[in-house]
Motif scaffolding. Structure first.
Motif, PDB file in Angstrom:
ATOM      1  N   GLY A 140       0.805  -1.066   0.299  1.00  0.00           N
ATOM      2  CA  GLY A 140      -0.281  -0.261  -0.089  1.00  0.00           C
ATOM      3  C   GLY A 140       1.208   1.106   0.041  1.00  0.00           C
ATOM      4  O   GLY A 140       0.529   1.945  -0.614  1.00  0.00           O
ATOM      5  N   GLN A 141       2.284   1.017   0.350  1.00  0.00           N
ATOM      6  CA  GLN A 141       2.796   2.638   0.832  1.00  0.00           C
ATOM      7  C   GLN A 141       3.531   2.752  -0.673  1.00  0.00           C
ATOM      8  O   GLN A 141       3.288   3.850  -1.523  1.00  0.00           O
ATOM      9  CB  GLN A 141       4.211   1.873   1.567  1.00  0.00           C
ATOM     10  CG  GLN A 141       3.979   1.966   3.372  1.00  0.00           C
ATOM     11  CD  GLN A 141       3.002   3.026   3.177  1.00  0.00           C
ATOM     12  OE1 GLN A 141       4.242   4.430   3.429  1.00  0.00           O
ATOM     13  NE2 GLN A 141       1.995   3.446   4.439  1.00  0.00           N
ATOM     14  N   ALA A 149       0.185   3.804  -2.637  1.00  0.00           N
ATOM     15  CA  ALA A 149      -0.376   5.525  -1.908  1.00  0.00           C
ATOM     16  C   ALA A 149       0.858   5.948  -2.972  1.00  0.00           C
ATOM     17  O   ALA A 149       0.481   7.620  -3.451  1.00  0.00           O
ATOM     18  CB  ALA A 149      -0.055   5.760  -0.949  1.00  0.00           C
ATOM     19  N   THR A 192       8.592   6.855  15.329  1.00  0.00           N
ATOM     20  CA  THR A 192       6.797   8.103  15.407  1.00  0.00           C
ATOM     21  C   THR A 192       5.642   6.966  15.553  1.00  0.00           C
ATOM     22  O   THR A 192       4.758   7.227  14.970  1.00  0.00           O
ATOM     23  CB  THR A 192       6.677   8.145  14.060  1.00  0.00           C
ATOM     24  OG1 THR A 192       6.326   6.947  13.064  1.00  0.00           O
ATOM     25  CG2 THR A 192       7.787   8.993  13.674  1.00  0.00           C
ATOM     26  N   TYR A 228       1.433  12.490  14.273  1.00  0.00           N
ATOM     27  CA  TYR A 228       2.102  11.203  12.813  1.00  0.00           C
ATOM     28  C   TYR A 228       0.544  10.448  13.151  1.00  0.00           C
ATOM     29  O   TYR A 228      -0.335  10.219  13.842  1.00  0.00           O
ATOM     30  CB  TYR A 228       2.995  10.080  13.898  1.00  0.00           C
ATOM     31  CG  TYR A 228       4.459  11.438  13.511  1.00  0.00           C
ATOM     32  CD1 TYR A 228       5.610  10.348  12.537  1.00  0.00           C
ATOM     33  CD2 TYR A 228       4.811  12.113  14.777  1.00  0.00           C
ATOM     34  CE1 TYR A 228       6.455  11.430  12.175  1.00  0.00           C
ATOM     35  CE2 TYR A 228       6.450  12.641  14.397  1.00  0.00           C
ATOM     36  CZ  TYR A 228       6.857  12.245  13.000  1.00  0.00           C
ATOM     37  OH  TYR A 228       8.336  13.198  13.151  1.00  0.00           O
ATOM     38  N   ASN A 282      -3.415   3.663   4.135  1.00  0.00           N
ATOM     39  CA  ASN A 282      -1.951   3.684   3.046  1.00  0.00           C
ATOM     40  C   ASN A 282      -1.516   5.282   3.250  1.00  0.00           C
ATOM     41  O   ASN A 282      -0.893   6.013   1.997  1.00  0.00           O
ATOM     42  CB  ASN A 282      -1.833   3.722   1.753  1.00  0.00           C
ATOM     43  CG  ASN A 282      -2.447   1.997   1.760  1.00  0.00           C
ATOM     44  OD1 ASN A 282      -2.403   1.519   2.648  1.00  0.00           O
ATOM     45  ND2 ASN A 282      -2.168   1.845   0.235  1.00  0.00           N
ATOM     46  N   LEU A 283      -1.189   6.297   4.306  1.00  0.00           N
ATOM     47  CA  LEU A 283      -0.812   7.006   4.874  1.00  0.00           C
ATOM     48  C   LEU A 283       0.613   7.000   5.607  1.00  0.00           C
ATOM     49  O   LEU A 283       1.426   5.573   5.331  1.00  0.00           O
ATOM     50  CB  LEU A 283      -1.269   7.447   6.273  1.00  0.00           C
ATOM     51  CG  LEU A 283      -2.408   8.163   6.039  1.00  0.00           C
ATOM     52  CD1 LEU A 283      -2.702   8.615   7.601  1.00  0.00           C
ATOM     53  CD2 LEU A 283      -2.883   9.513   5.121  1.00  0.00           C
ATOM     54  N   PHE A 284       1.143   7.833   5.043  1.00  0.00           N
ATOM     55  CA  PHE A 284       2.931   7.462   5.431  1.00  0.00           C
ATOM     56  C   PHE A 284       3.459   7.785   6.038  1.00  0.00           C
ATOM     57  O   PHE A 284       2.994   9.061   7.230  1.00  0.00           O
ATOM     58  CB  PHE A 284       4.095   8.640   4.514  1.00  0.00           C
ATOM     59  CG  PHE A 284       3.232   8.287   2.880  1.00  0.00           C
ATOM     60  CD1 PHE A 284       3.579   7.390   2.194  1.00  0.00           C
ATOM     61  CD2 PHE A 284       3.532   9.693   2.458  1.00  0.00           C
ATOM     62  CE1 PHE A 284       3.047   7.063   1.147  1.00  0.00           C
ATOM     63  CE2 PHE A 284       2.803   9.281   0.585  1.00  0.00           C
ATOM     64  CZ  PHE A 284       3.182   8.282   0.254  1.00  0.00           C
ATOM     65  N   PRO A 285       3.846   6.399   7.427  1.00  0.00           N
ATOM     66  CA  PRO A 285       3.660   6.700   8.906  1.00  0.00           C
ATOM     67  C   PRO A 285       5.043   7.419   8.966  1.00  0.00           C
ATOM     68  O   PRO A 285       4.924   8.084  10.206  1.00  0.00           O
ATOM     69  CB  PRO A 285       4.082   4.846   9.100  1.00  0.00           C
ATOM     70  CG  PRO A 285       4.166   4.449   8.078  1.00  0.00           C
ATOM     71  CD  PRO A 285       4.020   5.237   6.858  1.00  0.00           C
ATOM     72  N   HIS A 286       5.875   7.469   8.429  1.00  0.00           N
ATOM     73  CA  HIS A 286       7.167   8.486   8.603  1.00  0.00           C
ATOM     74  C   HIS A 286       6.578   9.723   8.883  1.00  0.00           C
ATOM     75  O   HIS A 286       7.724  10.538   9.163  1.00  0.00           O
ATOM     76  CB  HIS A 286       8.506   7.992   7.962  1.00  0.00           C
ATOM     77  CG  HIS A 286       8.485   7.833   6.234  1.00  0.00           C
ATOM     78  ND1 HIS A 286       7.392   7.260   6.447  1.00  0.00           N
ATOM     79  CD2 HIS A 286       9.514   9.124   5.881  1.00  0.00           C
ATOM     80  CE1 HIS A 286       7.809   8.111   4.737  1.00  0.00           C
ATOM     81  NE2 HIS A 286       8.852   8.644   4.738  1.00  0.00           N
ATOM     82  N   ARG A 308       2.471   1.881  16.148  1.00  0.00           N
ATOM     83  CA  ARG A 308       1.975   1.268  15.075  1.00  0.00           C
ATOM     84  C   ARG A 308       0.959   0.174  14.396  1.00  0.00           C
ATOM     85  O   ARG A 308       1.370  -0.843  15.483  1.00  0.00           O
ATOM     86  CB  ARG A 308       2.969   1.190  13.429  1.00  0.00           C
ATOM     87  CG  ARG A 308       2.427   1.936  12.573  1.00  0.00           C
ATOM     88  CD  ARG A 308       3.161   1.374  11.261  1.00  0.00           C
ATOM     89  NE  ARG A 308       4.422   1.846  10.691  1.00  0.00           N
ATOM     90  CZ  ARG A 308       5.261   0.490  10.155  1.00  0.00           C
ATOM     91  NH1 ARG A 308       4.680   0.677   8.964  1.00  0.00           N
ATOM     92  NH2 ARG A 308       6.352   0.688  10.214  1.00  0.00           N
ATOM     93  N   VAL A 329       8.879   8.050   0.107  1.00  0.00           N
ATOM     94  CA  VAL A 329       8.608   7.045   0.812  1.00  0.00           C
ATOM     95  C   VAL A 329       9.310   5.971   1.342  1.00  0.00           C
ATOM     96  O   VAL A 329       9.422   5.357   2.770  1.00  0.00           O
ATOM     97  CB  VAL A 329       7.308   6.873   0.392  1.00  0.00           C
ATOM     98  CG1 VAL A 329       6.420   5.962   1.059  1.00  0.00           C
ATOM     99  CG2 VAL A 329       6.566   8.535  -0.643  1.00  0.00           C
ATOM    100  N   LEU A 336      13.991   8.187  15.949  1.00  0.00           N
ATOM    101  CA  LEU A 336      12.809   7.907  15.155  1.00  0.00           C
ATOM    102  C   LEU A 336      11.860   7.298  14.671  1.00  0.00           C
ATOM    103  O   LEU A 336      11.059   6.999  13.965  1.00  0.00           O
ATOM    104  CB  LEU A 336      13.555   6.926  13.189  1.00  0.00           C
ATOM    105  CG  LEU A 336      14.931   7.760  13.079  1.00  0.00           C
ATOM    106  CD1 LEU A 336      15.761   6.981  12.010  1.00  0.00           C
ATOM    107  CD2 LEU A 336      14.906   9.321  12.311  1.00  0.00           C
ATOM    108  N   GLN A 355      11.414   4.655   5.755  1.00  0.00           N
ATOM    109  CA  GLN A 355      10.958   3.937   6.989  1.00  0.00           C
ATOM    110  C   GLN A 355      11.742   2.405   6.580  1.00  0.00           C
ATOM    111  O   GLN A 355      11.569   2.051   7.344  1.00  0.00           O
ATOM    112  CB  GLN A 355       9.778   3.268   5.984  1.00  0.00           C
ATOM    113  CG  GLN A 355       8.242   4.533   5.709  1.00  0.00           C
ATOM    114  CD  GLN A 355       6.938   4.190   5.815  1.00  0.00           C
ATOM    115  OE1 GLN A 355       6.673   2.873   5.874  1.00  0.00           O
ATOM    116  NE2 GLN A 355       6.614   4.834   4.100  1.00  0.00           N
ATOM    117  N   LYS A 383      14.904   2.362   8.934  1.00  0.00           N
ATOM    118  CA  LYS A 383      14.732   2.489   9.734  1.00  0.00           C
ATOM    119  C   LYS A 383      13.869   1.587  10.268  1.00  0.00           C
ATOM    120  O   LYS A 383      14.807   0.430  11.650  1.00  0.00           O
ATOM    121  CB  LYS A 383      13.382   3.709   9.752  1.00  0.00           C
ATOM    122  CG  LYS A 383      13.116   3.819  11.190  1.00  0.00           C
ATOM    123  CD  LYS A 383      11.965   4.990  11.908  1.00  0.00           C
ATOM    124  CE  LYS A 383      11.081   3.772  12.085  1.00  0.00           C
ATOM    125  NZ  LYS A 383      10.031   4.339  12.527  1.00  0.00           N
TER     126      LYS A 383
END
Lengths: 359, 252
Positions: free
Chosen positions: A254-255, A258, A356, B143, B97-101, A359, A273, A354, A277, A280
């Motif tokens: 999905g990333q 998007a 965030t 975030y 599908n948001l960008f989590p970072h 999740r 994008v 880093l 990620q 990290k």
């Protein structure tokens, strides 16, 4: 409405803590006592050897009593361990290069420093040139110092730094290439990674130092240190590529979708994008590779370059200082450990920074 | 139903579109015309190809046969065409599908800054405007991981709107949400519909379909089985498969 209830208190009292953690049943109690016995048996002796009975000052082997460790040996050879065979009167150049490096790097760790981007840019582009001039000389009236004379910790740090800085971007490119939809690029990357990973580093170093010159046209020489650096860097970038590929695969489809749907092109998608990620996620693996690279520098001994462990080995063979292998290897191990442990701690700090969350 | 928001020009056209996953025929001879401002709801059982169809419209999936034309631009292997179409077509996904970072604000500014080369200030202003429209401007610096599902989906809608698309695609936008959050997302979508955006929405929210759709399309086994205005579609379905489907989802 119910009153909120506090979570049960943590066991903070030392006796309670010991009951829970050390003596919770007969087996744990037995293990605790056994470990305590072993500690009492061996630790005082080690401390006595390393500190209390050790000899700290002197000039020669005769200044050591032989009861404890003979740190005189390390002290007498310290200069060689740090600089190898770099001429003593020129060593200020090495010190200066490392001081400049620190002066550039320390501000990066301070939150408020402005224009960090420029500092990083200068570190990657300008600084290597300056450092190369300072180390090698033969310019601005500095005496030339052949790379054959470089050695000790200085050489370890040079190779490790170059390797660490170069292997990450090369690894990223290889990892992206391996997942490319273009077959030629993909197969080139796969072959490179699999060949590099399938061969011991020693073989690559031998190839670089012995075979490569055979293929070079007559008269073309290629610095031995340069070849070793390229060998180590390429070797570790193959591992790095696989670590990063692991990260890329962990990023949900999905990333990618998007980013595509928003109209980002391939490079924007990856740089903005996916890679932030993915990298990290695999910081532990990346640092693992860095640490492996740092320690792998010791293998260049076999092509006749004397970095820290090489120079240590040479010093241990000195007839005047025979019999101090324990001290020598302990000292070298301690230095390697200091650098590797620092990298490990710093990476954990970055991971936390880093994060965030949630999740 | 008032049809005045629909313009004459055809914005999306699919002609005999076919798609296969290996041997599996997912889309069979799809023909569809969408006019500017039209709001279309696509429904059908799972595996019927409805998601695949709207994912073909911005080339997240490629079709193998037939023609897709978006705003006059043919959707083919030409990367320039794909880029041009993606700039004008926004998409909202089932899983946000948001960008989590990135913060909510950065999520919204990313594409305008890099694709449309807007200056940061302008991108931020646009982002805040749309975050206000989806009613979460106060979350701009958080975030995505710190938001609820409904809030995340509204951010995702705002993020798409920041590119000023002419067409919005919604791929089951409420299917991954807890029941109490569905309404807040649907409300935003209804508002968007009222503003005259061309919308294609894959959803099982039949209330939403009745309220905003100009046309409801029913797909099964890769084919468009039936299409009609919502009134006719729900009250007077023609095919057996539509009747079966409707009886199943309305029972729940």
């Amino acid at each position: 409405m119910l009153e909120p209830i506090h979570s049960p208190p943590f066991t903070k009292h030392p006796i309670r803590w010991a009951q829970v953690n050390l003596f919770s049943n007969w087996f744990n109690s037995l293990l605790t006592l056994l470990v305590a016995y072993l500690l009492v048996l061996y630790v005082p002796g080690m401390l006595d050897w390393a500190f209390l009975s050790a000899d700290w000052s002197g000039q020669t082997k005769d200044d050591c009593s032989g009861v404890g460790a003979c740190w005189v040996f390390i002290d007498a050879r310290m200069n060689q361990f740090m600089y190898g065979f770099y001429p003593t009167e020129e060593q200020w150049r090495v010190n200066l290069a490392f001081i400049i490096l620190l002066a550039l790097v320390i501000p990066l760790f301070i939150e408020k420093t402005p224009r960090k981007g420029w500092i990083i840019g200068f570190l990657l582009v300008g600084y290597p040139v300056i450092a190369f001039w300072l180390f090698g000389g033969d310019i601005f009236g500095l005496i030339q110092v052949d790379t054959e004379q470089w050695g000790g910790l200085m050489l370890t740090l040079i190779i490790a730094t170059v390797g660490i800085i170069a292997s990450l971007p090369i690894g990223i490119i290889l990892a992206l290439g391996r997942r490319s939809e273009m077959p030629i690029i993909r197969y080139i990357c796969i072959s490179f990674i699999e060949v590099m990973r399938g061969v011991p580093l020693i073989t690559i170093l031998f190839m670089a130092s012995v075979m490569l010159p055979l293929f070079m046209p007559e008269g073309v020489t290629f610095d031995k240190l340069m070849r070793a650096m390229i060998g180590i860097t390429l070797f570790q970038s193959a591992y790095m590529a696989e670590v990063i590929r692991g990260g890329l695969q962990a990023i949900p489809k999905g990333q990618y979708e998007a980013a595509d749907a928003l109209g980002l092109n391939y490079f924007q998608k990856m740089a903005l994008v996916i890679l932030p990620q993915a990298l990290k996620l695999v910081i532990p693996g990346i640092v693992n590779t860095f640490i492996a690279l740092f320690k792998d520098t010791s293998l260049i001994l076999i092509i006749g370059l004397f970095e820290l462990s090489g120079i240590m080995k040479a010093a241990l063979n000195d007839p005047e200082w025979l019999g101090f292998a324990t001290e020598g290897y302990l000292f070298a191990a301690l230095i390697y450990w200091m650098f590797c442990f620092s990298m490990s701690r710093y990476s954990q700090h970055i991971e936390q920074k880093l994060h965030t969350g949630h999740r | 139903m008032n049809q005045s928001h629909i313009k004459d020009e055809i914005e999306i056209e699919l002609k005999n579109v076919n798609k296969w996953y290996d041997d599996f025929h997912v889309l069979r001879d799809i023909n569809l015309q969408v006019r500017k401002g039209e709001r279309i709801v696509i429904c059908g059982p799972s595996g019927s190809g409805k998601s695949t169809m709207i994912r073909c419209l911005n080339r997240l999936e490629s079709h193998q046969k037939g023609d897709i034309t978006i705003e006059g631009t043919p959707l083919n292997n030409d990367v320039r065409n794909i880029d041009a179409i993606r700039k004008d077509v926004g998409m909202v996904f089932q899983h946000f599908n948001l960008f989590p970072h990135l913060t909510v604000l950065d999520n919204c500014c990313l594409a305008p800054q890099w694709v449309k080369k807007q200056p940061r200030k302008e991108a931020e202003a646009t982002a805040m405007k749309f975050l206000e429209r989806v009613k979460i401007p106060d979350q701009a610096l958080k975030y995505p991981g710190q938001l609820s599902g409904g809030q995340q989906q509204r951010v995702a809608i705002a993020r798409s709107l920041c590119m000023n698309p002419n067409i919005m695609l919604f791929d089951e936008p409420t299917s991954a949400l807890d029941p109490e959050m569905i309404k807040e997302v649907l409300d935003v979508m209804v508002e968007l519909a009222d503003e005259g955006m061309t919308m294609l929405c894959v959803t099982h929210e039949m209330g939403f379909a009745k309220k905003v759709a100009d046309r409801v399309i029913f797909m099964d086994a890769g084919e468009i089985i039936e299409e009609n205005n919502p009134h006719e579609f729900f009250d007077n379905p023609q095919s057996e498969r539509t009747k079966l489907f409707l009886s199943q989802i309305l029972h729940n």
